[in-house]
Design an enzyme around this catalytic site. Structure first.
Site, short mmCIF file in Angstrom:
data_model
loop_
_atom_site.label_atom_id
_atom_site.label_comp_id
_atom_site.label_asym_id
_atom_site.label_seq_id
_atom_site.Cartn_x
_atom_site.Cartn_y
_atom_site.Cartn_z
N HIS A 90 0.81 -1.22 0.00
CA HIS A 90 0.00 0.00 0.00
C HIS A 90 0.84 1.26 0.00
O HIS A 90 0.36 2.33 -0.37
CB HIS A 90 -0.96 0.00 1.20
CG HIS A 90 -2.15 -0.88 0.99
ND1 HIS A 90 -2.13 -2.23 1.27
CD2 HIS A 90 -3.38 -0.61 0.51
CE1 HIS A 90 -3.30 -2.75 0.97
NE2 HIS A 90 -4.08 -1.79 0.49
N GLY A 91 2.07 1.16 0.43
CA GLY A 91 2.91 2.36 0.40
C GLY A 91 4.20 2.18 1.15
O GLY A 91 4.29 1.37 2.07
#
Lengths: 467, 369
Positions: free
Chosen positions: A318-319
């Site tokens: 997700h990051g």
């Protein structure tokens, strides 16, 4: 290009549909490929080449893996090379600065950040290419000989920048033999507008509320809770709206893309929540990481390691930020607790189990949204009254009154309530026609309302396509 | 069979909506100016290799699509209706309707901006005023949400704190409080500004503090055009227009008014610019709207006193009410002229100096030079 933009809705989309409809069957995929490249280039023209190179590698390695299927060692070597080439671009663009920053912090050696811009959708198309080559290696599908067909699978614009992550085996046959019908198109267009409405009317409004919270000097404990619920709903409507639009557009072009959300806030446990939230990502990690590592059919200690590995990777996907890693670990802990301790007890609690899910999922999105680890602690402490902030503030009252109806409608629309009501009414065939007419009128009105929001140039970010 | 027909009809309708709207978007002639929003609309961006590669073309094209969308004002009204009436949101893009007034939400005090404004005032004071006999005053004009948000749920600035901060940062000037004289009716319903016909008491208090006699009789005149203020365009719901009234007398009619633009060129004009009243912003009737520097010479004055008025647009409607107390009034708008360049245009010796600014400008004072 965003689906929720006027340039997409009234320029790109009608032109592509006309072109696609008028093109003979043999060239339809070529039209889809060119349209998808134009769609991608509209957002980030400089990164089209990176995507095309990734596809080329996927194509070549796919053929080599199949060709050397009998010689397992060679076949494995090409699979590894395919994984390395695909993942290296993702790691470089997404994680290089994260590693540099943390290396500098840990060692005190100052290194300059590369300040790279993440190519849109790279996490999604990298995972699709990986699943393609792995499935060929496992003998679950044949390598695609036609590079245009493979490129359509990877670049198909409805799912290119924010999923769902489509398995090649799921749409292999559709790439060459798909059917088009008025009924499919009608379902598709309605699904698209429903998704657009989720995004424009709900996600953007909740996003606006979150922004107002961040800008406010008038925070309180209840305002923090309001923010947490709004952020959770924003993410849900943003991403599930995008998935609906993707599935709807897929229908229009004759494809059946997999479902990505199934009323996750109605889940009976956290385990169940992850069966309903971003389904295509969850199953991807299950099939390509968790099960190959041994899954649940191993010692408890190994299973712990497997679960934590998968969830740290899910967080990182997700990051490239510590809060995403904490977010992954948070879910790993909850899932382990459920698996080994209290799953059987939760199942007995009819209403409380839903409250339990909403409570922990809400907290998870506080972690997800936080810009730093310190902020996570401050935010959660405030929510439980351990900071100096007051319980309630005028800002909270104002924004609750102002966004109350939208929050209520958002809450209702995140459950299957409307679907159940519709099913009950349409069980009588006489009523079905009226309900369908009414549904069409509502959908058409929603399209006009969404257009009005876009014309007004209101708040319109897309959260998930940067992941 | 019926369902199949219904699907076909509905599919055709949806396709037609996308197609027809798309065709209109592509072939509709561009509109240059939005009268309701009082702004130039985005033009079709130029296609260049650089603009495509950098993504600038695409960004500009999105703005172009939104600005040039067919029946744009109707769609904006639809959104305003849907958000405020159906979703019951209490404001629309930061604007709210209360007691028939459209007003702006502004709840955050920006200390940096107050410091910035105070720094500019201090610079002017130290450069031009400190060593003179001039008396220096300042006053703060509250936004109309000051009167509309009291005892309601709307978040608003804490005006007491705001003004205390101003007084603290500007200790070298005498503060004149006018807040207690203002009510919602003293402002236009569709605009941010105050009504000239309702602020005579404010002019009187300022004059009293500056020990100046401004007793004068006025004739009230009314413009025969509807006035849709700046908020009317930003809040696209049906609202009743305001009427602009202005106060005049022989003194004002005989005044010599010289306007200077920011290039130093000058031209003669009147206190009330009736030509501007018929243009996009009728409030520009008062001293011709945005001007860097204006000199008003009172040809019937019985005094030699002079006033230098540092001001924003609110000052345009108040200044005429102070004319009778002075031989000359110089209005300075340091948004359009640099503070260091004032020496050549303004006499600061032995005069009254008034800094009069609205809270919205002080709270967002970047434009002060």
């Amino acid at each position: 290009m965003l689906f929720s933009s006027l340039s997409f809705l009234y320029y790109y989309f009608p032109c592509v549909v006309i072109l696609y409809t008028l093109t003979p069957k043999a060239f339809k995929n070529a039209v889809l490929l060119l349209s998808s490249l134009a769609f991608y280039a509209w957002g980030e023209p400089q990164y089209v080449l990176i995507m095309l190179v990734s596809i080329l590698f996927g194509y070549i390695f796919g053929i080599l893996i199949q060709h050397f299927n009998e010689k397992k060692r060679l076949s494995k070597l090409f699979l590894c090379l395919s994984a390395i080439t695909s993942l290296s671009a993702l790691v470089y663009f997404k994680y290089a600065d994260f590693f540099i920053e943390n290396f500098s912090r840990a060692t005190g050696i100052s290194l300059n950040a590369l300040n790279l811009v993440l190519p849109i959708g790279i996490s999604f198309y990298t995972f699709q290419i990986l699943s393609y080559t792995v499935d060929i290696y496992r003998g679950r599908c044949e390598a695609q000989k036609n590079p245009i067909n493979l490129a359509v699978y990877i670049t198909f614009f409805p799912q290119l920048i924010a999923g769902p992550i489509v398995r090649y085996s799921d749409i292999e046959s559709q790439l060459t033999q798909r059917t088009h019908s008025i009924e499919k198109s009608n379902t598709g267009i309605k699904r698209f507008i429903a998704g657009l409405s989720k995004k424009v009317i709900f996600a953007n409004t909740f996003g606006e509320l979150c922004n107002l919270f961040n800008l406010s000097d008038d925070k309180s404990i209840l305002f923090y809770w309001l923010f947490a619920f709004s952020y959770m709903l924003q993410i849900y409507f943003d991403f599930s709206g995008y998935s609906d639009m993707a599935i709807g557009l897929g229908n229009i072009f004759g494809f059946k893309l997999p479902e990505n959300f199934h009323y996750p806030f109605c889940a009976k446990s956290i385990t169940d929540f992850w069966r309903r939230w971003h389904i295509s990502l969850g199953t991807w990690f299950r099939d390509y990481v968790y099960i190959p590592m041994g899954g649940s059919r191993c010692k408890s200690s190994k299973m712990f390691i497997n679960i934590f590995t998968v969830w740290i990777l899910t967080g990182l996907w997700h990051g490239a930020e510590w809060n995403f890693i904490v977010w992954g670990i948070y879910f790993a802990v909850l899932l382990c607790l459920e698996k080994f301790l209290f799953k059987k007890y939760i199942e007995k609690l009819k209403v409380l189990r839903h409250i339990y899910v909403i409570f922990f999922v809400t907290l998870s999105f506080v972690i997800f949204s936080a810009p730093s680890i310190r902020e996570i602690f401050y935010h959660i402490k405030t929510m439980f009254g351990i900071t100096e902030l007051p319980f309630i503030s005028p800002g909270f009252i104002y924004y609750l009154k102002s966004f109350g109806i939208t929050l209520l409608l958002g809450g209702i629309c995140s459950t299957p309530l409307l679907k159940i009501i519709k099913r009950k009414i349409t069980s009588d065939s006489k009523e079905k026609i009226y309900v369908t007419v009414l549904e069409n009128i509502i959908i058409l009105m929603l399209l006009f309302i969404c257009t009005a929001y876009l014309v007004d140039g209101s708040f319109n970010p897309f959260l998930y396509f940067r992941f | 069979m019926k369902t199949k027909l219904l699907n076909t009809v509905s599919c055709i309708i949806f396709a037609a909506v996308f197609l027809i709207t798309g065709i209109i978007c592509m072939f509709k002639p561009d509109t240059e100016f939005s009268e309701s929003e009082r702004r130039m609309l985005e033009k079709q961006p130029q296609v260049t290799f650089e603009s495509i590669v950098s993504g600038e073309y695409m960004n500009n094209f999105e703005s172009y699509c939104a600005d040039q969308f067919p029946k744009r004002d109707i769609f904006r009204s639809l959104k305003a209706f849907f958000t405020t009436k159906i979703l019951n949101q209490k404001d629309y893009n930061g604007l709210f309707m209360s007691e028939g007034h459209i007003s702006k939400l502004d709840s955050k005090i920006n200390p940096e901006m107050i410091n910035h404004a105070a720094g500019k005032f201090k610079y002017i004071y130290e450069k031009y005023l400190e060593d003179t006999q001039s008396k220096v005053y300042f006053t703060v004009i509250p936004d109309k949400n000051y009167t509309l948000t009291a005892e309601k749920d709307y978040p608003s600035l804490d005006y007491n704190v705001f003004i205390e901060k101003c007084i603290e940062k500007i200790p070298f000037m005498q503060y004149i409080n006018i807040c207690d004289l203002l009510s919602a009716d003293d402002y236009y319903k569709t605009d941010s500004h105050w009504r000239q016909e309702n602020i005579r008491d404010i002019a009187q208090r300022i004059a009293n503090t500056m020990e100046t006699d401004i007793s004068a009789d006025y004739t009230q005149k009314t413009l025969d055009i509807p006035f849709y203020g700046v908020y009317a365009g930003q809040y696209p719901m049906k609202v009743k227009p305001d009427t602009i009234k202005y106060l005049t007398n022989n003194t004002l009619k005989k005044c010599k008014v010289t306007y200077y633009d920011n290039m130093g060129y000058s031209y003669k004009g009147n206190i009330y610019d009736l030509k501007k009243a018929n243009e996009n912003d009728p409030y520009e009737l008062f001293l011709s709207g945005s001007q860097a520097l204006i000199e008003i010479e009172n040809m019937t004055a019985k005094t030699n006193k002079e006033l230098v008025l540092f001001r924003d647009s609110y000052g345009s409607s108040l200044a005429p009410l102070l004319v009778s107390g002075y031989k000359k009034i110089t209005l300075v708008d340091i948004r359009y002229i640099k503070s260091f360049a004032l020496e050549s245009y303004v006499n600061f010796d032995n005069c009254d100096v008034l800094f009069m600014y609205s809270t919205s400008l002080l709270n967002n004072s970047k434009s002060l030079n």
